[in-house]
Design an enzyme around this catalytic site. Structure first.
Site, PDB file in Angstrom:
ATOM      1  N   GLY A  55       0.871  -1.160  -0.071  1.00 23.42           N
ATOM      2  CA  GLY A  55      -0.003   0.073   0.213  1.00 23.42           C
ATOM      3  C   GLY A  55       0.844   1.177   0.111  1.00 23.42           C
ATOM      4  O   GLY A  55       0.542   2.216  -0.412  1.00 23.42           O
ATOM      5  N   TRP A  89      -1.007   7.084   8.275  1.00 21.74           N
ATOM      6  CA  TRP A  89      -0.240   6.181   8.396  1.00 21.74           C
ATOM      7  C   TRP A  89       1.137   6.910   7.837  1.00 21.74           C
ATOM      8  O   TRP A  89       1.033   7.667   7.088  1.00 21.74           O
ATOM      9  CB  TRP A  89      -0.411   5.144   7.698  1.00 21.74           C
ATOM     10  N   HIS A 192      -4.919  -7.137   6.976  1.00 22.90           N
ATOM     11  CA  HIS A 192      -5.870  -6.351   6.142  1.00 22.90           C
ATOM     12  C   HIS A 192      -6.926  -7.270   5.991  1.00 22.90           C
ATOM     13  O   HIS A 192      -7.033  -8.402   6.057  1.00 22.90           O
ATOM     14  CB  HIS A 192      -5.531  -5.609   5.033  1.00 22.90           C
ATOM     15  N   HIS A 219      10.339   0.311 -13.489  1.00 23.26           N
ATOM     16  CA  HIS A 219      11.373   0.972 -13.934  1.00 23.26           C
ATOM     17  C   HIS A 219      11.043   2.213 -15.174  1.00 23.26           C
ATOM     18  O   HIS A 219      11.853   2.866 -15.376  1.00 23.26           O
ATOM     19  CB  HIS A 219      12.330   0.010 -14.522  1.00 23.26           C
ATOM     20  N   ARG A 223       6.114  -1.468 -21.696  1.00 23.04           N
ATOM     21  CA  ARG A 223       5.924  -2.630 -22.070  1.00 23.04           C
ATOM     22  C   ARG A 223       4.531  -3.086 -21.297  1.00 23.04           C
ATOM     23  O   ARG A 223       3.637  -3.678 -22.213  1.00 23.04           O
ATOM     24  CB  ARG A 223       6.711  -3.663 -21.199  1.00 23.04           C
ATOM     25  N   ASN A 250      11.097  -0.050  -8.896  1.00 22.71           N
ATOM     26  CA  ASN A 250      10.525  -1.214  -8.965  1.00 22.71           C
ATOM     27  C   ASN A 250       9.720  -1.589  -8.013  1.00 22.71           C
ATOM     28  O   ASN A 250       9.984  -1.959  -6.789  1.00 22.71           O
ATOM     29  CB  ASN A 250      11.550  -2.190  -9.212  1.00 22.71           C
ATOM     30  N   ARG A 252       6.842  -3.917  -8.375  1.00 25.75           N
ATOM     31  CA  ARG A 252       6.283  -4.935  -8.822  1.00 25.75           C
ATOM     32  C   ARG A 252       5.760  -6.104  -7.743  1.00 25.75           C
ATOM     33  O   ARG A 252       6.651  -6.536  -7.032  1.00 25.75           O
ATOM     34  CB  ARG A 252       6.875  -5.757  -9.856  1.00 25.75           C
TER      35      ARG A 252
HETATM   36  C1  LIG Z   1      -3.817   4.270   5.990  1.00 27.82           C
HETATM   37  C2  LIG Z   1      -2.612   3.355   5.506  1.00 27.82           C
HETATM   38  N1  LIG Z   1      -2.045   3.789   4.318  1.00 27.82           N
HETATM   39  C3  LIG Z   1      -0.963   3.138   3.944  1.00 27.82           C
HETATM   40  C4  LIG Z   1      -0.728   1.722   4.411  1.00 27.82           C
HETATM   41  C5  LIG Z   1       0.489   1.072   3.994  1.00 27.82           C
HETATM   42  O1  LIG Z   1       0.206  -0.067   3.562  1.00 27.82           O
HETATM   43  P1  LIG Z   1       1.275  -1.352   3.477  1.00 27.82           P
HETATM   44  O2  LIG Z   1       1.527  -1.695   4.701  1.00 27.82           O
HETATM   45  O3  LIG Z   1       0.705  -2.330   2.718  1.00 27.82           O
HETATM   46  O4  LIG Z   1       2.496  -0.493   2.902  1.00 27.82           O
HETATM   47  C6  LIG Z   1      -1.378   1.472   5.731  1.00 27.82           C
HETATM   48  C7  LIG Z   1      -0.912   0.245   6.410  1.00 27.82           C
HETATM   49  O5  LIG Z   1      -1.624  -0.442   7.219  1.00 27.82           O
HETATM   50  C8  LIG Z   1      -2.457   2.053   6.177  1.00 27.82           C
HETATM   51  O6  LIG Z   1      -3.204   1.925   7.129  1.00 27.82           O
END
Ligand SMILES: Cc1ncc(COP(=O)(O)O)c(C=O)c1O
Length: 392
Positions: A55, A89, A192, A219, A223, A250, A252
């Site tokens: 995320g 976060w 999650h 990158h 492609r 990167n 991926r």
């Molecule tokens: C609000 C929020 N944004 C971003 C993230 C980041 O996700 P990841 O842990 O998959 O990098 C999180 C993680 O829990 C989150 O709670």
């Protein structure tokens, strides 16, 4: 007995799929990831879903794509300001700073942990600011009311981007949280609603943004773009597999992550139902005490689908000292607890060092109130009946 905040979420069925992929010899991004992307787009009701390795990477890729698109004019420029919530976060905020944008913090609504839209309007009306985008979080699975956010975006000419990393499965008026903006990030980290172990992705209805995200994830190459042939004919001196059309990282995901995602998505609705059931059982159990859930208007039956619980947020109305003793008592019993996200983000040491000193954590009263008086427990869909009884 232990009640952890989360468990791995991997079932025999997921591990079998994962093993199949490992044995196939196709381990780097390919058919499994593409198939998961199509299923996610369908589930969310969007045109495109681009899977990445977390995320956090999804947030990074979104801002990079808005700053440095391959073909179109940039939607953001270095130095532009982005409105964000004071409970966030870290990787909601860091990509903004890392890419040369400026976060402008807004206090949160004490009933939801989400951006307070009245305060947001005040900040946006302040002519000192040149805010170009809004980046709210749908916190802990609670879908904010995006019709109100839309209004702000129209009135103040803002790009509407969502951090939906905590809110897979949250709908308001039948629209999935985050999907009515330009882009929404998702996380499939193991705690999650759906896990690919590590993993994430971006939902968007913009074909050009989707193409830029596909390049940025790999990158900067052409492609995986829908318009890849266009670049090849226009750049005949580059090899078609090695034509680089944008900046990139990167980011991926691996095939095993795509495969586990497909397997998990088949059962997502039942995971979410179980999470809702745990939350409502806890709510009944604490009724009439000094504890209550923080859940916005999610208990309203008309809006029953708007809260896809990620964790259970509990407010201790007796205050901070009582909250600390409740947390300690729960931990002693084996029930894991944690603060809401990072708590008041501006009070974190890194934020104090990196973020403009004018954002004094003391000025974010609601964020501080929630940090002091609330905490989270788990509601993971893997809990057994015994664990649920114990929790109650
Ligand atoms: C609000 C929020 N944004 C971003 C993230 C980041 O996700 P990841 O842990 O998959 O990098 C999180 C993680 O829990 C989150 O709670």
């Amino acid at each position: 007995m232990k009640i952890p905040l989360a468990s791995s979420g991997l079932r025999d069925k997921d591990i079998a799929r994962l093993n199949q992929v490992l044995n196939s010899g196709n381990v780097t991004m390919g058919e499994q990831v593409r198939s998961f992307e199509l299923s996610m787009a369908k589930y969310l009701g969007v045109d495109h879903f681009i899977m990445v390795n977390s995320g956090s990477s999804a947030n990074l890729a979104i801002f990079e794509a808005l700053l440095r698109p391959a073909k179109t004019d940039p939607m953001l420029r270095v130095g532009d300001e982005v409105l964000v919530p004071a409970i966030a976060w870290p990787t909601t905020i860091w990509p903004i700073i890392q890419l040369g944008l400026k976060p402008i913090f807004c206090d949160v609504d004490p009933n939801t942990y989400g951006l307070d839209l009245v305060l947001a309007r005040n900040i946006l009306s302040n002519t000192q600011h040149k805010i170009r985008a809004i980046f709210p979080i749908h916190p802990l699975g609670y879908a904010l009311d995006s019709s109100e956010i839309h209004k702000l975006c129209l009135e103040f000419d803002l790009l509407e981007i969502y951090d939906t990393c905590e809110a897979l499965g949250s709908f308001r008026n039948n629209v999935h949280a985050g999907t009515d903006g330009i882009a929404a990030s998702f996380s499939f980290y193991f705690s999650h609603h759906l896990t690919t172990m590590e993993g994430g992705g971006i939902a968007t209805n913009s074909s050009t943004l989707a193409d830029d995200l596909r390049s940025i994830r790999s990158h900067g190459w052409s492609r995986d773009r829908a318009d890849s042939s266009e670049w090849i004919y226009g750049n005949s001196n580059t090899d078609k597999k090695f034509t680089f059309v944008s900046t990139g990282f990167n980011l991926r995901p691996m095939e095993i992550q795509g495969a586990v995602g497909i397997s998990q998505l088949e059962d997502l609705d039942s995971f979410i139902e179980k999470r809702r059931k745990i939350a409502s059982t806890v709510k009944d159990a604490i009724e009439g005490t000094f504890l209550s859930l923080i859940e916005g208007d999610a208990d309203d039956t008309a809006n029953a689908k708007q809260h896809s619980r990620m964790l259970i947020a509990i407010l201790d109305r007796r205050g901070k000292i009582s909250k600390e003793s409740v947390r300690a008592a729960l931990e002693k019993k084996g029930i894991e607890t944690r603060p809401p996200l990072t708590g008041n983000f501006l009070a974190q040491p890194a934020a104090k060092r990196v973020i403009d000193r004018s954002f004094n954590p003391k000025n974010f009263a609601n964020a501080q109130y929630l940090t002091d008086n609330s905490f989270l427990i788990g509601c993971h869909h893997d809990y057994s009946e015994d664990q649920m009884r114990f929790l109650v």
